[in-house]
Design a protein around this motif. Structure first.
Motif, PDB file in Angstrom:
ATOM      1  N   UNK A  57       0.858  -1.173   0.000  1.00 22.16           N
ATOM      2  CA  UNK A  57       0.000   0.000   0.000  1.00 22.16           C
ATOM      3  C   UNK A  57       0.903   1.234   0.000  1.00 22.16           C
ATOM      4  N   UNK A  58       0.891   2.026  -1.058  1.00 23.69           N
ATOM      5  CA  UNK A  58       1.793   3.164  -1.119  1.00 23.69           C
ATOM      6  C   UNK A  58       1.441   4.294  -0.155  1.00 23.69           C
ATOM      7  N   UNK A  59       0.166   4.618   0.008  1.00 21.96           N
ATOM      8  CA  UNK A  59      -0.238   5.724   0.868  1.00 21.96           C
ATOM      9  C   UNK A  59      -0.993   5.201   2.080  1.00 21.96           C
ATOM     10  N   UNK A  60      -0.549   5.636   3.260  1.00 16.64           N
ATOM     11  CA  UNK A  60      -1.229   5.228   4.489  1.00 16.64           C
ATOM     12  C   UNK A  60      -2.603   5.866   4.583  1.00 16.64           C
ATOM     13  N   UNK A  61      -3.522   5.137   5.176  1.00  7.53           N
ATOM     14  CA  UNK A  61      -4.863   5.667   5.376  1.00  7.53           C
ATOM     15  C   UNK A  61      -5.556   4.971   6.523  1.00  7.53           C
ATOM     16  N   UNK A  62      -6.575   5.625   7.040  1.00  6.07           N
ATOM     17  CA  UNK A  62      -7.363   5.092   8.144  1.00  6.07           C
ATOM     18  C   UNK A  62      -8.836   5.320   7.845  1.00  6.07           C
ATOM     19  N   UNK A  63      -9.635   4.293   8.058  1.00  2.07           N
ATOM     20  CA  UNK A  63     -11.091   4.409   7.995  1.00  2.07           C
ATOM     21  C   UNK A  63     -11.560   4.454   9.441  1.00  2.07           C
ATOM     22  N   UNK A  64     -12.392   5.415   9.775  1.00  2.01           N
ATOM     23  CA  UNK A  64     -12.899   5.461  11.145  1.00  2.01           C
ATOM     24  C   UNK A  64     -14.413   5.523  11.164  1.00  2.01           C
ATOM     25  N   UNK A  65     -14.956   4.914  12.217  1.00  2.00           N
ATOM     26  CA  UNK A  65     -16.393   4.849  12.427  1.00  2.00           C
ATOM     27  C   UNK A  65     -16.659   5.102  13.907  1.00  2.00           C
ATOM     28  N   UNK A  66     -17.666   5.921  14.207  1.00  2.00           N
ATOM     29  CA  UNK A  66     -18.086   6.136  15.591  1.00  2.00           C
ATOM     30  C   UNK A  66     -19.081   5.046  15.974  1.00  2.00           C
ATOM     31  N   UNK A  67     -18.922   4.525  17.180  1.00  3.38           N
ATOM     32  CA  UNK A  67     -19.819   3.505  17.716  1.00  3.38           C
ATOM     33  C   UNK A  67     -20.425   4.039  19.015  1.00  3.38           C
ATOM     34  N   UNK A  68     -21.750   3.915  19.161  1.00  2.00           N
ATOM     35  CA  UNK A  68     -22.426   4.391  20.373  1.00  2.00           C
ATOM     36  C   UNK A  68     -22.925   3.200  21.186  1.00  2.00           C
ATOM     37  N   UNK A  69     -22.740   3.293  22.498  1.00  2.00           N
ATOM     38  CA  UNK A  69     -23.204   2.232  23.397  1.00  2.00           C
ATOM     39  C   UNK A  69     -24.722   2.294  23.504  1.00  2.00           C
ATOM     40  N   UNK A  70     -25.362   1.151  23.267  1.00  4.24           N
ATOM     41  CA  UNK A  70     -26.813   1.050  23.338  1.00  4.24           C
ATOM     42  C   UNK A  70     -27.233   0.650  24.754  1.00  4.24           C
ATOM     43  N   UNK A  71     -28.519   0.702  25.026  1.00  3.62           N
ATOM     44  CA  UNK A  71     -29.025   0.409  26.376  1.00  3.62           C
ATOM     45  C   UNK A  71     -28.675  -1.004  26.841  1.00  3.62           C
ATOM     46  N   UNK A  72     -28.519  -1.951  25.919  1.00  2.00           N
ATOM     47  CA  UNK A  72     -28.153  -3.320  26.292  1.00  2.00           C
ATOM     48  C   UNK A  72     -26.658  -3.522  26.494  1.00  2.00           C
ATOM     49  N   UNK A  73     -25.875  -2.460  26.292  1.00  2.00           N
ATOM     50  CA  UNK A  73     -24.434  -2.558  26.503  1.00  2.00           C
ATOM     51  C   UNK A  73     -23.625  -2.816  25.240  1.00  2.00           C
ATOM     52  N   UNK A  74     -24.302  -3.139  24.143  1.00  2.00           N
ATOM     53  CA  UNK A  74     -23.601  -3.360  22.880  1.00  2.00           C
ATOM     54  C   UNK A  74     -23.381  -2.031  22.167  1.00  2.00           C
ATOM     55  N   UNK A  75     -22.370  -1.994  21.310  1.00  2.00           N
ATOM     56  CA  UNK A  75     -22.073  -0.790  20.540  1.00  2.00           C
ATOM     57  C   UNK A  75     -22.550  -0.970  19.105  1.00  2.00           C
ATOM     58  N   UNK A  76     -23.095   0.104  18.521  1.00  2.00           N
ATOM     59  CA  UNK A  76     -23.499   0.069  17.119  1.00  2.00           C
ATOM     60  C   UNK A  76     -23.062   1.368  16.437  1.00  2.00           C
ATOM     61  N   UNK A  77     -22.910   1.297  15.120  1.00  2.00           N
ATOM     62  CA  UNK A  77     -22.462   2.456  14.358  1.00  2.00           C
ATOM     63  C   UNK A  77     -23.444   3.607  14.509  1.00  2.00           C
ATOM     64  N   UNK A  78     -22.903   4.820  14.541  1.00  2.00           N
ATOM     65  CA  UNK A  78     -23.723   6.013  14.660  1.00  2.00           C
ATOM     66  C   UNK A  78     -23.118   7.094  13.776  1.00  2.00           C
ATOM     67  N   UNK A  79     -23.967   7.882  13.174  1.00  2.00           N
ATOM     68  CA  UNK A  79     -23.509   9.051  12.430  1.00  2.00           C
ATOM     69  C   UNK A  79     -22.884  10.002  13.452  1.00  2.00           C
ATOM     70  N   UNK A  80     -21.649  10.467  13.231  1.00  2.00           N
ATOM     71  CA  UNK A  80     -21.013  11.364  14.200  1.00  2.00           C
ATOM     72  C   UNK A  80     -21.837  12.613  14.508  1.00  2.00           C
ATOM     73  N   UNK A  81     -22.692  13.029  13.575  1.00  2.00           N
ATOM     74  CA  UNK A  81     -23.556  14.196  13.800  1.00  2.00           C
ATOM     75  C   UNK A  81     -24.694  13.894  14.773  1.00  2.00           C
ATOM     76  N   UNK A  82     -24.935  12.627  15.082  1.00  2.00           N
ATOM     77  CA  UNK A  82     -26.040  12.227  15.952  1.00  2.00           C
ATOM     78  C   UNK A  82     -25.600  11.928  17.386  1.00  2.00           C
TER      79      UNK A  82
END
Length: 134
Positions: free
Chosen positions: A1-26
């Protein structure tokens, strides 16, 4: 891979304790958030909030997701993610010119891609992430 990169995703903790993807604006005040970071190459990853390390330099593997510890807050949280091919002092990586950063959001999975397009292929990639706890 010539150029370094990072993909990032925000995860929010749900009421049951599991994390799920969330729009960073939310993200709301009091939410418990983690970041899922996926490097496009093997390297060393660190995450800072100002001068405070959130994740000290860790070895990461190409395309293998890495999650930060839980982040709880209100207001604005400014984070810097550094991915480098070789271990290095965090301050040096944060002061390196990141080159041109291309960001593309993927709305279907609430992810953001950041890739360094600088000419120096051994330079780290620096990704600035702002979380607004509204």
């Amino acid at each position: 891979v010539p150029n370094l990169g990072v993909k990032w995703t925000a995860l929010r903790k749900q009421s049951g304790g599991l994390f799920s993807e969330v729009d960073p604006e939310q993200i709301k005040a009091g939410d418990t958030i983690k970041l899922r970071l996926v490097p496009n190459d093997n390297g060393y990853l660190s995450v800072m909030e100002g001068t405070r390390p959130v994740v000290t330099e860790r070895r990461v593997q190409r395309l293998q997701p890495f999650e930060t510890p839980e982040l709880i807050g209100t207001g604005k949280k400014e984070l810097e993610v550094v991915l480098a091919r070789q271990p290095q002092p965090v301050q040096k990586a944060r002061q390196s010119p990141p080159g041109v950063i291309i960001r593309a959001a993927d709305q279907s999975e609430h992810s953001v891609y950041a890739v360094s397009t600088g000419a120096n292929l051994s330079a780290p990639v620096l990704v600035k992430i702002t979380l607004n706890y509204q």
